[in-house]
Enzyme design. Sequence first.
Site, PDB file in Angstrom:
ATOM      1  N   HIS A  55       3.853   6.587   5.326  1.00  0.00           N
ATOM      2  CA  HIS A  55       2.774   7.530   6.607  1.00  0.00           C
ATOM      3  C   HIS A  55       1.794   6.680   6.289  1.00  0.00           C
ATOM      4  O   HIS A  55       1.241   7.740   7.854  1.00  0.00           O
ATOM      5  CB  HIS A  55       1.649   7.668   4.503  1.00  0.00           C
ATOM      6  CG  HIS A  55       0.783   7.522   4.421  1.00  0.00           C
ATOM      7  ND1 HIS A  55       0.968   6.109   3.500  1.00  0.00           N
ATOM      8  CD2 HIS A  55      -0.353   6.440   4.027  1.00  0.00           C
ATOM      9  CE1 HIS A  55       0.528   5.239   2.732  1.00  0.00           C
ATOM     10  NE2 HIS A  55      -0.260   5.031   3.601  1.00  0.00           N
ATOM     11  N   ASP A  56       2.050   5.497   6.994  1.00  0.00           N
ATOM     12  CA  ASP A  56       1.211   4.967   7.617  1.00  0.00           C
ATOM     13  C   ASP A  56       2.191   4.546   9.276  1.00  0.00           C
ATOM     14  O   ASP A  56       1.389   3.252   9.737  1.00  0.00           O
ATOM     15  CB  ASP A  56       0.885   3.972   7.170  1.00  0.00           C
ATOM     16  CG  ASP A  56      -0.990   4.182   6.913  1.00  0.00           C
ATOM     17  OD1 ASP A  56      -1.363   4.920   7.383  1.00  0.00           O
ATOM     18  OD2 ASP A  56      -1.824   3.703   5.268  1.00  0.00           O
TER      19      ASP A  56
ATOM     20  N   HIS B  76       0.742  -1.309   0.403  1.00  0.00           N
ATOM     21  CA  HIS B  76       0.206  -0.297  -0.086  1.00  0.00           C
ATOM     22  C   HIS B  76       0.735   1.393  -0.070  1.00  0.00           C
ATOM     23  O   HIS B  76       0.580   2.391  -0.942  1.00  0.00           O
ATOM     24  CB  HIS B  76      -1.024  -0.080   1.423  1.00  0.00           C
ATOM     25  CG  HIS B  76      -1.551   1.453   1.654  1.00  0.00           C
ATOM     26  ND1 HIS B  76      -2.804   1.794   0.692  1.00  0.00           N
ATOM     27  CD2 HIS B  76      -1.706   1.976   2.735  1.00  0.00           C
ATOM     28  CE1 HIS B  76      -3.224   3.166   0.967  1.00  0.00           C
ATOM     29  NE2 HIS B  76      -2.105   2.739   1.772  1.00  0.00           N
TER      30      HIS B  76
ATOM     31  N   ASP C 297      -3.644   8.033  -1.297  1.00  0.00           N
ATOM     32  CA  ASP C 297      -3.713   7.713  -0.040  1.00  0.00           C
ATOM     33  C   ASP C 297      -5.437   6.695  -0.430  1.00  0.00           C
ATOM     34  O   ASP C 297      -5.987   5.697  -0.094  1.00  0.00           O
ATOM     35  CB  ASP C 297      -3.665   7.792   0.802  1.00  0.00           C
ATOM     36  CG  ASP C 297      -3.985   6.496   2.804  1.00  0.00           C
ATOM     37  OD1 ASP C 297      -3.550   5.882   2.387  1.00  0.00           O
ATOM     38  OD2 ASP C 297      -4.854   7.245   3.268  1.00  0.00           O
TER      39      ASP C 297
ATOM     40  N   GLU D 147       0.736   5.865  12.481  1.00  0.00           N
ATOM     41  CA  GLU D 147      -0.397   5.199  12.468  1.00  0.00           C
ATOM     42  C   GLU D 147      -0.838   3.303  12.776  1.00  0.00           C
ATOM     43  O   GLU D 147      -0.995   3.271  14.081  1.00  0.00           O
ATOM     44  CB  GLU D 147      -1.693   5.823  11.593  1.00  0.00           C
ATOM     45  CG  GLU D 147      -3.000   6.159  12.550  1.00  0.00           C
ATOM     46  CD  GLU D 147      -3.850   6.296  11.191  1.00  0.00           C
ATOM     47  OE1 GLU D 147      -3.665   7.568  10.719  1.00  0.00           O
ATOM     48  OE2 GLU D 147      -4.815   5.260   9.760  1.00  0.00           O
ATOM     49  N   ASP D 148       0.116   2.498  12.923  1.00  0.00           N
ATOM     50  CA  ASP D 148      -0.130   1.510  12.149  1.00  0.00           C
ATOM     51  C   ASP D 148       0.963   1.048  12.671  1.00  0.00           C
ATOM     52  O   ASP D 148       1.353  -0.067  13.308  1.00  0.00           O
ATOM     53  CB  ASP D 148       0.069   1.298  11.189  1.00  0.00           C
ATOM     54  CG  ASP D 148      -1.439   1.478  10.165  1.00  0.00           C
ATOM     55  OD1 ASP D 148      -2.651   1.768  11.190  1.00  0.00           O
ATOM     56  OD2 ASP D 148      -1.112   1.775   9.205  1.00  0.00           O
TER      57      ASP D 148
HETATM   58 ZN    ZN Z   1      -2.921   4.974   3.930  1.00  0.00          ZN
END
Ligand code: ZN
Length: 180
Positions: free
Chosen positions: A60-61, A34, A121, A64-65
């Site tokens: 970018h993630d 992704h 995204d 967050e992840d």
């Molecule tokens: Zn994403």
Amino acid sequence: MNNLNNLLHAASFAARCHTGQKRKGERGEPYINHPLEVANLIANVGGVHDIEILMAAILHDTVEDCGVTGEEISLMFGETVAGYVLEVTDDKSLPKMERKLLQIEHAPHLSPGAKTVKLADKISNITDITNSPPADWTIARRREYIEWGVSVVAGLRGVNEGLEAHFDSLVARARSLLES
Ligand code: ZN
């Protein structure tokens, strides 16, 4: 370090962060597919060659992840990249519905670089929901997800014509597939 070295460093770092994570679609693709696709869309559909935007796309993630902090990203990849990543990171302490509404509200106020990442995204996520939806998602849930994406993207327009046109044709296709 030159741009290519930095980009590969970001890709390698993100791949390690997302180790063991999978996309939620029924194909169960490795998560790293992704962020790599988001960066690929920005470069090759959007025609953007700004190295900091491309690095932020790959990373970018990770906040967050994967629990990476903005400070860590700043130390490794610089303040601008960290800034973009934090701009597109949801506050996970908030309930999911609220986070989704905040994305719509925040979109118009993002920097142009963060808008570009967010737009790509949404393209990647809606492409995945269209081509490889999670096994337990009903048609109604998929439709709802796509229309939410349309609302977020409404606030991101004006940064990249190529990505916007790509988004619009994707949404048209997704809507017609989910109609029948
Ligand atoms: Zn994403």
